[in-house]
Scaffold this motif. Structure first.
Motif, PDB file in Angstrom:
ATOM      1  N   LEU A 198      55.264  37.696  46.183  1.00  0.00           N
ATOM      2  CA  LEU A 198      54.424  36.555  45.836  1.00  0.00           C
ATOM      3  C   LEU A 198      52.980  36.803  46.270  1.00  0.00           C
ATOM      4  N   ALA A 199      52.802  37.301  47.473  1.00  0.00           N
ATOM      5  CA  ALA A 199      51.454  37.621  47.953  1.00  0.00           C
ATOM      6  C   ALA A 199      50.811  38.710  47.099  1.00  0.00           C
ATOM      7  N   ALA A 200      51.590  39.697  46.694  1.00  0.00           N
ATOM      8  CA  ALA A 200      51.050  40.767  45.848  1.00  0.00           C
ATOM      9  C   ALA A 200      50.591  40.221  44.501  1.00  0.00           C
ATOM     10  N   ALA A 201      51.359  39.319  43.924  1.00  0.00           N
ATOM     11  CA  ALA A 201      50.985  38.736  42.623  1.00  0.00           C
ATOM     12  C   ALA A 201      49.705  37.907  42.738  1.00  0.00           C
ATOM     13  N   VAL A 202      49.508  37.249  43.864  1.00  0.00           N
ATOM     14  CA  VAL A 202      48.302  36.446  44.083  1.00  0.00           C
ATOM     15  C   VAL A 202      47.121  37.353  44.438  1.00  0.00           C
ATOM     16  N   LEU A 203      47.377  38.370  45.220  1.00  0.00           N
ATOM     17  CA  LEU A 203      46.325  39.220  45.763  1.00  0.00           C
ATOM     18  C   LEU A 203      45.779  40.244  44.768  1.00  0.00           C
ATOM     19  N   LEU A 204      46.619  40.807  43.936  1.00  0.00           N
ATOM     20  CA  LEU A 204      46.169  41.882  43.046  1.00  0.00           C
ATOM     21  C   LEU A 204      45.021  41.473  42.118  1.00  0.00           C
ATOM     22  N   PRO A 205      45.096  40.339  41.404  1.00  0.00           N
ATOM     23  CA  PRO A 205      43.950  39.959  40.574  1.00  0.00           C
ATOM     24  C   PRO A 205      42.694  39.679  41.401  1.00  0.00           C
ATOM     25  N   ALA A 206      42.878  39.181  42.619  1.00  0.00           N
ATOM     26  CA  ALA A 206      41.733  38.917  43.481  1.00  0.00           C
ATOM     27  C   ALA A 206      41.051  40.216  43.890  1.00  0.00           C
ATOM     28  N   VAL A 207      41.834  41.195  44.279  1.00  0.00           N
ATOM     29  CA  VAL A 207      41.266  42.490  44.654  1.00  0.00           C
ATOM     30  C   VAL A 207      40.593  43.145  43.451  1.00  0.00           C
ATOM     31  N   TRP A 208      41.208  43.002  42.297  1.00  0.00           N
ATOM     32  CA  TRP A 208      40.612  43.538  41.061  1.00  0.00           C
ATOM     33  C   TRP A 208      39.228  42.930  40.849  1.00  0.00           C
ATOM     34  N   GLU A 209      39.137  41.618  40.992  1.00  0.00           N
ATOM     35  CA  GLU A 209      37.858  40.926  40.807  1.00  0.00           C
ATOM     36  C   GLU A 209      36.847  41.340  41.860  1.00  0.00           C
ATOM     37  N   LEU A 210      37.284  41.465  43.089  1.00  0.00           N
ATOM     38  CA  LEU A 210      36.368  41.810  44.173  1.00  0.00           C
ATOM     39  C   LEU A 210      35.847  43.241  44.074  1.00  0.00           C
ATOM     40  N   THR A 211      36.589  44.121  43.415  1.00  0.00           N
ATOM     41  CA  THR A 211      36.170  45.521  43.336  1.00  0.00           C
ATOM     42  C   THR A 211      35.478  45.879  42.029  1.00  0.00           C
ATOM     43  N   ARG A 212      35.451  44.972  41.077  1.00  0.00           N
ATOM     44  CA  ARG A 212      34.773  45.295  39.811  1.00  0.00           C
ATOM     45  C   ARG A 212      33.281  45.056  39.933  1.00  0.00           C
ATOM     46  N   ARG A 213      32.565  45.660  39.045  1.00  0.00           N
ATOM     47  CA  ARG A 213      31.111  45.494  39.051  1.00  0.00           C
ATOM     48  C   ARG A 213      30.755  44.098  38.575  1.00  0.00           C
ATOM     49  N   GLY A 214      29.549  43.665  38.846  1.00  0.00           N
ATOM     50  CA  GLY A 214      29.129  42.297  38.574  1.00  0.00           C
ATOM     51  C   GLY A 214      28.738  42.005  37.145  1.00  0.00           C
ATOM     52  N   HIS A 215      29.507  42.474  36.151  1.00  0.00           N
ATOM     53  CA  HIS A 215      29.201  42.173  34.757  1.00  0.00           C
ATOM     54  C   HIS A 215      29.617  40.751  34.420  1.00  0.00           C
ATOM     55  N   ARG A 216      28.842  40.136  33.542  1.00  0.00           N
ATOM     56  CA  ARG A 216      29.209  38.809  33.061  1.00  0.00           C
ATOM     57  C   ARG A 216      30.279  38.949  32.009  1.00  0.00           C
ATOM     58  N   ALA A 217      31.011  37.882  31.760  1.00  0.00           N
ATOM     59  CA  ALA A 217      32.133  37.891  30.813  1.00  0.00           C
ATOM     60  C   ALA A 217      31.681  38.180  29.381  1.00  0.00           C
ATOM     61  N   ASP A 218      30.408  37.832  29.035  1.00  0.00           N
ATOM     62  CA  ASP A 218      29.945  38.042  27.673  1.00  0.00           C
ATOM     63  C   ASP A 218      29.392  39.452  27.442  1.00  0.00           C
ATOM     64  N   HIS A 219      29.402  40.282  28.466  1.00  0.00           N
ATOM     65  CA  HIS A 219      28.973  41.678  28.316  1.00  0.00           C
ATOM     66  C   HIS A 219      30.201  42.570  28.191  1.00  0.00           C
ATOM     67  N   PRO A 220      30.170  43.572  27.306  1.00  0.00           N
ATOM     68  CA  PRO A 220      31.311  44.474  27.180  1.00  0.00           C
ATOM     69  C   PRO A 220      31.457  45.405  28.366  1.00  0.00           C
TER      70      PRO A 220
END
Length: 107
Positions: free
Chosen positions: A85-107
């Motif tokens: 359960l923690a992995a399912a909650v944590l994985l998308p959060a870590v993904w977001e925290l490690t991605r570059r700061g692109h806006r959703a409307d940029h490819p």
């Protein structure tokens, strides 16, 4: 430390990281979707229920009952479900925290 304390701490940590990631995502112009997280959580919890019970029934693993809550789902201690359960909650959060700061409307 008991298994329930460890489980609660892990879930709280995952939720805090998810909250921080959600704030960052909103600043970037999007949000972390909840549906994929729920679907992943359901899937990994179901798999944990099946395979944990099989492993315990086969004698592959055992738990110190002195440190467990005593609540089980079949043979599996309820605390075992905190990890997937923690992995399912944590994985998308870590993904977001490690991605570059692109806006959703940029490819």
């Amino acid at each position: 430390m008991t298994y329930p304390q460890l489980a609660v701490g892990l879930i709280v940590l995952a939720l805090v990281v998810r909250g921080v990631a959600q704030v960052l995502a909103r600043r970037r112009g999007h949000r972390l979707p909840l549906a994929p997280t729920v679907a992943a959580a359901v899937a990994v919890v179901a798999l944990t229920a099946v395979f944990d019970n099989v492993m315990l029934a086969a004698g592959v693993d055992d738990y110190s009952r002195a440190h467990a809550s005593g609540l089980t789902l079949g043979r599996a201690p309820i605390e075992d479900f905190s990890y997937p359960l923690a992995a399912a909650v944590l994985l998308p959060a870590v993904w977001e925290l490690t991605r570059r700061g692109h806006r959703a409307d940029h490819p």
